[in-house]
Design an enzyme around this catalytic site. Structure first.
Site, PDB file in Angstrom:
ATOM      1  N   GLU A 135       0.817  -1.216   0.000  1.00 23.75           N
ATOM      2  CA  GLU A 135       0.000   0.000   0.000  1.00 23.75           C
ATOM      3  C   GLU A 135       0.848   1.263   0.000  1.00 23.75           C
ATOM      4  O   GLU A 135       0.427   2.294  -0.517  1.00 23.75           O
ATOM      5  CB  GLU A 135      -0.935   0.021   1.224  1.00 23.75           C
ATOM      6  N   HIS A 149       9.163 -26.522  -1.384  1.00 23.13           N
ATOM      7  CA  HIS A 149       8.557 -27.636  -2.112  1.00 23.13           C
ATOM      8  C   HIS A 149       7.422 -27.164  -3.018  1.00 23.13           C
ATOM      9  O   HIS A 149       6.649 -27.980  -3.526  1.00 23.13           O
ATOM     10  CB  HIS A 149       8.062 -28.690  -1.118  1.00 23.13           C
ATOM     11  N   LYS A 164     -14.111  -0.340  -4.541  1.00 23.60           N
ATOM     12  CA  LYS A 164     -15.254   0.039  -3.712  1.00 23.60           C
ATOM     13  C   LYS A 164     -16.312   0.755  -4.547  1.00 23.60           C
ATOM     14  O   LYS A 164     -17.518   0.499  -4.408  1.00 23.60           O
ATOM     15  CB  LYS A 164     -14.800   0.940  -2.564  1.00 23.60           C
TER      16      LYS A 164
END
EC number: 5.3.1.9
Length: 447
Positions: A289, A310, A424
């Site tokens: 951010e 792995h 949003k």
């Protein structure tokens, strides 16, 4: 007492020590900009001197409130998203027993989390597990209207009030919110909830050392005084008065920016201690951010080793050479487990008999570092003496300080996040939220 420390020796190759130290003037200028408060986002610098400004009275108030919840509740749900969730989760997961919820002699409430997703199944299952249990809520939201935590709080508040009545519920709900404004502040004042303030000048991803993190961490039985003390010591160690060569936050910021300029676009935060998983999740938000804007920024990723050797190990070893690693290396473990001798030795591990499991882990760490460096992956190491509240406090402040410096070196405002509004806006338009009629019409025409 030891401190966490930084070693960039294995990062040198793609870039030289001379190149890193050539950034000294710029890095120290950026530290000065932070401390003088004359850079971009300077209204969100409350975290900078936060550790040393926390008073004993403030800590006592948090501890007393935590004790009330601990006395009333067998489960406490912390509601929050992003910085209102990840710091708490990081500390609790790192310092509590890995199988805490199965311990019969537990002294602290089980910490659960909500409001960090919009998963209907998650909320249903959380509500189900809370039935018949004495639970409390810590609701963390500056506005009280952020969708994910607001939804979770609406649901869990009703469940708690239905279970114990509104009068008792108000003694089991704590609101951490704005001092004067917002829906949660209004509700808390109306209902008589105990409240703590999210400072106006501290952004969410920098808020773990405010009541946002300190209250739920205290509820979990962890020493917030040790956590703050560690942060205070790192605040001093990375002050603007500390020379570049001794300032690990400045050197880390300079090294990662020099690597970025030389084509290393992805930073992988690695650990060889499974309890540090959520430290990396907190770190990813902090740097993602803060730096990912204006078409710039190192992409923060993480791996838990040896587990991810792995899976992601192949890519790290042989994939595109656009990566570098920062490894949190823990010196001492809390417990001792020796490898036993097995008479049949079918697994061929008797050569390890009598050794501590951590010795095997340390050799895996060293072998991995050498392999990755040989494979063209620069390696920065953050040495951590042990996993404790004090050293996590140091680690938090170190990464925060380096993030502020690094963002300014990159030429971005490290304290805003304009990009998070895009989803949003679309979500509210799709949900037909009042006031979004034009956006709703436009976006539905695209579907």
């Amino acid at each position: 007492m030891k401190n966490i420390s930084l070693n960039i020796d294995k990062a040198l190759g793609t870039v030289s020590k001379e190149q890193v130290y050539a950034q000294e003037a710029k890095a120290m200028e950026c530290i000065a900009t932070l401390h003088n408060g004359n850079g971009a986002g300077n209204d969100f610098l409350g975290w900078l001197h936060l550790p040393s400004s926390i008073t004993d009275a403030e800590l006592a108030d948090i501890e007393n409130t935590a004790n009330v919840l601990r006395s009333k509740c067998e489960v406490v749900v912390a509601i929050g998203i992003g910085g209102s969730y990840l710091g708490t989760k990081a500390v609790v997961e790192a310092l509590n027993n890995s199988f805490d919820w199965l311990q019969n002699d537990r002294k602290n409430p089980v910490m659960l989390y909500a409001g960090h997703n919009i998963g209907e199944d998650y909320l249903y299952e959380l509500s189900e597990v809370l039935k018949g249990k004495q639970f409390g809520i810590i609701n963390i939201s500056k506005s009280g209207t952020t969708t994910e935590p607001a939804l979770a709080f609406r649901i869990l508040k009703k469940q708690l009030e239905d279970a114990v009545g509104k009068e008792e519920a108000k003694h089991r709900i704590v609101a951490i919110t704005d001092a004067k404004r917002g829906a949660l502040r209004t509700l808390a004042d109306q209902e008589g909830y105990k409240t703590f303030i999210i400072p106006d000048n501290v952004g969410g991803r920098f808020s773990v050392l405010t009541p946002v993190g300190l209250l739920p961490i205290a509820v979990a039985g962890i020493s917030i005084r040790d956590l703050v003390a560690g942060a205070v010591s790192m605040e001093k160690a990375t002050d603007a008065s500390v020379p570049f060569a001794d300032n690990m936050a400045a050197i880390y910021a300079a090294t990662r920016n020099e690597l970025y300029k030389n084509g290393k676009k992805i930073e992988i935060l690695a650990n060889f201690h499974p309890k540090l998983h959520y430290i990396a999740e907190w770190w990813k938000q902090l740097y993602g951010e803060s730096e990912g804007k204006d078409g710039k920024g190192i992409f923060p990723a993480s791996v838990d080793l040896t587990t991810d050797l792995h899976s992601m190990g192949q890519w790290i070893q042989d994939g595109e050479r656009t990566i570098f690693e920062t490894v949190i290396s823990v010196e001492a473990t809390d417990h001792s487990v020796l490898v036993p001798t097995d008479e049949a030795d079918l697994d061929g591990l008797n050569f390890l008999a009598g050794k501590h499991v951590d010795e095997v882990n340390k050799m895996a760490e060293l072998g991995t570092q050498l392999a990755h460096v040989d494979g063209g992956v620069p390696n920065i190491k953050v040495n951590m003496p042990e996993v404790s509240a004090f050293y996590i406090g140091q680690l938090f402040y170190f990464f925060e300080k380096a993030c502020g410096i690094s963002g300014y070196m990159l030429g971005v405002n490290p304290f805003n996040q304009p990009g998070v509004e895009a989803y949003k806006k679309n979500m509210f338009a799709l949900l037909n939220k009042p006031g979004y009629e034009k956006e709703s019409e436009a976006i539905k025409a695209r579907l």
